[in-house]
Motif scaffolding. Structure first.
Motif, PDB file in Angstrom:
ATOM      1  N   ALA A  33      39.149 -33.647 -30.156  1.00 16.77           N
ATOM      2  CA  ALA A  33      38.909 -32.402 -29.801  1.00 16.77           C
ATOM      3  C   ALA A  33      40.365 -31.488 -29.831  1.00 16.77           C
ATOM      4  O   ALA A  33      41.205 -31.872 -29.217  1.00 16.77           O
ATOM      5  N   SER A  34      40.350 -30.317 -30.546  1.00 12.79           N
ATOM      6  CA  SER A  34      41.594 -29.623 -30.761  1.00 12.79           C
ATOM      7  C   SER A  34      41.992 -28.830 -29.179  1.00 12.79           C
ATOM      8  O   SER A  34      41.033 -28.695 -28.569  1.00 12.79           O
ATOM      9  N   LEU A  35      42.937 -28.774 -28.915  1.00 16.38           N
ATOM     10  CA  LEU A  35      43.604 -28.312 -28.019  1.00 16.38           C
ATOM     11  C   LEU A  35      43.474 -26.584 -28.116  1.00 16.38           C
ATOM     12  O   LEU A  35      43.723 -26.035 -27.209  1.00 16.38           O
ATOM     13  N   GLY A  36      43.238 -26.450 -29.088  1.00 16.92           N
ATOM     14  CA  GLY A  36      43.426 -24.717 -29.838  1.00 16.92           C
ATOM     15  C   GLY A  36      44.362 -24.126 -29.505  1.00 16.92           C
ATOM     16  O   GLY A  36      45.508 -24.592 -29.879  1.00 16.92           O
ATOM     17  N   GLU A  37      44.458 -23.084 -28.882  1.00 17.51           N
ATOM     18  CA  GLU A  37      45.720 -22.142 -28.850  1.00 17.51           C
ATOM     19  C   GLU A  37      46.049 -22.497 -27.190  1.00 17.51           C
ATOM     20  O   GLU A  37      45.218 -22.274 -26.239  1.00 17.51           O
ATOM     21  N   ILE A  38      47.401 -22.971 -26.785  1.00 17.95           N
ATOM     22  CA  ILE A  38      48.048 -23.024 -25.328  1.00 17.95           C
ATOM     23  C   ILE A  38      49.321 -22.477 -25.398  1.00 17.95           C
ATOM     24  O   ILE A  38      49.926 -22.313 -26.178  1.00 17.95           O
ATOM     25  N   THR A  39      49.578 -21.789 -24.361  1.00 14.39           N
ATOM     26  CA  THR A  39      50.709 -21.216 -23.635  1.00 14.39           C
ATOM     27  C   THR A  39      51.636 -22.207 -23.345  1.00 14.39           C
ATOM     28  O   THR A  39      51.426 -23.241 -23.168  1.00 14.39           O
ATOM     29  N   TYR A  40      52.978 -21.537 -23.410  1.00 15.36           N
ATOM     30  CA  TYR A  40      54.050 -22.666 -23.014  1.00 15.36           C
ATOM     31  C   TYR A  40      53.742 -22.810 -21.164  1.00 15.36           C
ATOM     32  O   TYR A  40      54.144 -23.945 -20.862  1.00 15.36           O
ATOM     33  N   ARG A  41      53.179 -21.887 -20.465  1.00 17.30           N
ATOM     34  CA  ARG A  41      52.821 -22.589 -19.178  1.00 17.30           C
ATOM     35  C   ARG A  41      51.871 -23.469 -19.288  1.00 17.30           C
ATOM     36  O   ARG A  41      52.073 -24.582 -18.588  1.00 17.30           O
ATOM     37  N   GLU A  42      50.962 -23.573 -19.982  1.00 20.39           N
ATOM     38  CA  GLU A  42      49.758 -24.678 -20.261  1.00 20.39           C
ATOM     39  C   GLU A  42      50.437 -25.967 -20.767  1.00 20.39           C
ATOM     40  O   GLU A  42      50.302 -26.921 -20.275  1.00 20.39           O
ATOM     41  N   MET A  43      51.287 -25.727 -21.719  1.00 18.45           N
ATOM     42  CA  MET A  43      51.914 -26.867 -22.521  1.00 18.45           C
ATOM     43  C   MET A  43      52.666 -27.761 -21.472  1.00 18.45           C
ATOM     44  O   MET A  43      52.676 -28.887 -21.356  1.00 18.45           O
ATOM     45  N   ALA A  44      53.633 -26.862 -20.653  1.00 23.74           N
ATOM     46  CA  ALA A  44      54.341 -27.652 -19.392  1.00 23.74           C
ATOM     47  C   ALA A  44      53.558 -28.342 -18.643  1.00 23.74           C
ATOM     48  O   ALA A  44      53.820 -29.434 -17.889  1.00 23.74           O
ATOM     49  N   ALA A  45      52.434 -27.513 -18.197  1.00 23.88           N
ATOM     50  CA  ALA A  45      51.450 -28.258 -17.093  1.00 23.88           C
ATOM     51  C   ALA A  45      50.936 -29.568 -17.786  1.00 23.88           C
ATOM     52  O   ALA A  45      50.512 -30.491 -17.049  1.00 23.88           O
TER      53      ALA A  45
END
Length: 509
Positions: A33-45
């Motif tokens: 499943a694609s993670l779609g679009e994630i922000t840097y806040r979400e990537m760090a989390a």
């Protein structure tokens, strides 16, 4: 004051400065499943959640975690979720055979292996404590837990082990430290002038020398990552247009794919006067560079390096002094490997071998101290490539001294292919060489002496596919009466190569 350099620095900065910016646009069409679009806040989390999951599995600091996957947001995040918390990421070439992947996992001592759903069959053959198929986030992330901090971060600790084919049948594990990766990424970013205005397309496999360091560098400046799972020329152009791509790294075969797709593109080629494409793996012909400049309108930058050098050694980018030159003359100059990058020293020894020193040369080959000592003899890294430094101070690669073929940007050990061919009963002798090819750079070619039994080229190629990754298998088989040898019986491959390379200025393509 001394503060250790670690790869987590890049994501920490992005989270602090660009928390709500879209960090990654994941590949939409993939088995997981694609993670779609994630922000840097979400990537760090997600990186912290991955580290917490590894805590729960009992993986200690220094423990190895292997990843078998095409380009993906999950693999990109793992550079921080694994290495950023003191563990060692082992990004594996997904194109390898099951047996080859099994060797790498076993040799590295990885206790955890994550595999893309397209490669779930690989997991069945592995004897490891923890193995997971990507796609179920609970397999990778512990979202409700905080990870244990890396209490004593060490910039000289191994961050990644990247396996590379060389002059032996078995790949060697290149230990790159946090310091290696950090300095390579920042120097690379300096020479390619990256910024928070960049949009980076992942045309280069992320497992390949850690995407040459761009996963770190682009993250550190808050640039946007666009994931591409499979190279396709039309799809490259489409994403350049859709996402405003400004930079990509590529082997010559990827450049060829974009050029091949351009004539069928409707309208103006996207990215003209905006995109810079950074090439490595083998020097493209001058005509190919001309076509990039004229037909695509993209800036062409060439680098030279090896996995063992993280990989940056030299950079060749158009200089102001060349602006008034013709396209052909600029392309000819850009065909050289380049001038030493900042902090890198390059020389050529009496035998014509290229040697280099830098702060991002490997710490060593994993569990191979003798190979490490040989490669780093005299405090220089011995590249195995032959070359000269011209009057401008630019390195020109002229020959490959070690027995390696570079095809489509991938290293192939000719010895490994010879072993596979020799296991066929009718094969009496064999030599494997690379010959020039406009698409792949070099074509893996087997020169075979048989025992007189009936055997065809397709038979031998199919036999190789049983034990080797597809890109390693010969694309051409020539049957010969004998192979040239010295009086002591040593095979003279240079004589075999002469027929194919005699009209070339360089013995690499």
């Amino acid at each position: 004051m001394f503060y250790p350099l670690t790869v987590r620095d890049f994501l920490d900065r992005a989270e602090q400065v660009y928390p709500d910016r879209v960090a990654v646009i994941d590949e939409p069409e993939q088995p997981a499943a694609s993670l779609g679009e994630i922000t840097y806040r979400e990537m760090a989390a997600l990186a912290r959640a991955q580290a917490a999951r590894l805590d729960a599995l009992g993986v200690p600091v220094g423990g190895r975690v292997a990843f078998v996957s095409e380009n993906s947001a999950r693999l990109l995040t793992s550079f921080y979720g694994v290495s950023g918390f003191g563990r060692v990421l082992v990004p594996v070439n997904f194109r390898l055979s099951t047996a080859e992947i099994g060797y790498i996992v076993g040799h590295s001592g990885a206790d955890v292996v994550y595999a893309d759903p397209a490669h779930r069959h690989v997991l069945d053959a592995l004897d490891v404590t923890h193995k997971f198929v990507l796609g179920d986030d609970d397999d990778l992330y512990a979202r409700d837990a905080e990870p244990r901090p890396w209490d004593d971060p060490d910039e000289n600790a191994t961050a990644t082990i990247n396996y590379t084919s060389g002059t032996t049948a078995r790949p060697k594990g290149v230990q790159l430290t946090h310091r290696n990766n950090w300095l390579n990424a920042t120097v690379f970013g300096l020479h390619t002038t990256i910024s928070d205005r960049d949009v980076y397309l992942h045309t280069l496999p992320q497992f390949h020398a850690n995407g040459w360091g761009m996963p770190f560098a682009m993250t550190g400046v808050g640039a946007q990552h666009v994931i591409l799972r499979k190279v396709d020329g039309t799809e490259i152009l489409r994403r350049v247009q859709r996402h405003g791509v400004t930079a990509m790294c590529a082997a010559p075969a990827v450049i060829a794919a974009a050029l091949d797709a351009a004539p069928d593109w409707s309208g103006d080629i996207p990215g003209r006067d905006r995109v810079r494409i950074i090439a490595a793996g083998a020097p493209p012909p001058t005509r190919t560079i001309e076509r990039v400049l004229d037909e695509l309108g993209w800036e062409f930058i060439q680098i030279y390096g090896l996995t063992e050098t993280s990989p940056l050694v030299t950079v060749n980018r158009q200089r102001a002094e060349w602006d008034a030159l013709s396209t052909h003359e600029r392309a000819r100059r850009l065909g050289r490997a380049g001038a030493p990058a900042l902090g890198v020293r390059v020389t050529v020894d009496a035998d014509g071998e290229v040697l280099t020193q830098s702060n991002h040369n490997l710490a060593g080959y994993w569990e191979q101290p003798e190979a490490t000592a040989e490669a780093q003899a005299g405090n220089w890294f011995h590249t195995g490539d032959g070359g000269i430094v011209d009057d401008d101070g630019y390195l020109v690669i002229s020959d490959r001294k070690k027995d390696v073929i570079i095809t489509g940007g991938e290293n192939v050990s000719s010895i490994e292919v010879e072993d596979a061919l020799m296991s066929y009963p009718a094969v009496k002798e064999v030599a494997v060489i690379g010959i020039p090819d406009d698409k792949w750079g070099e074509l893996v070619t087997g020169l075979v002496v048989t025992d007189g039994s009936a055997v065809s080229a397709p038979d031998l190629i199919a036999h190789c596919r049983e034990s080797l990754a597809g890109y390693k298998c010969p694309k051409r088989i020539d049957f010969v009466a004998e192979l040239p040898r010295t009086a002591t019986g040593k095979l003279q491959k240079f004589k075999l190569r002469e027929e194919f390379w005699s009209e070339r200025d360089r013995q690499v393509n």
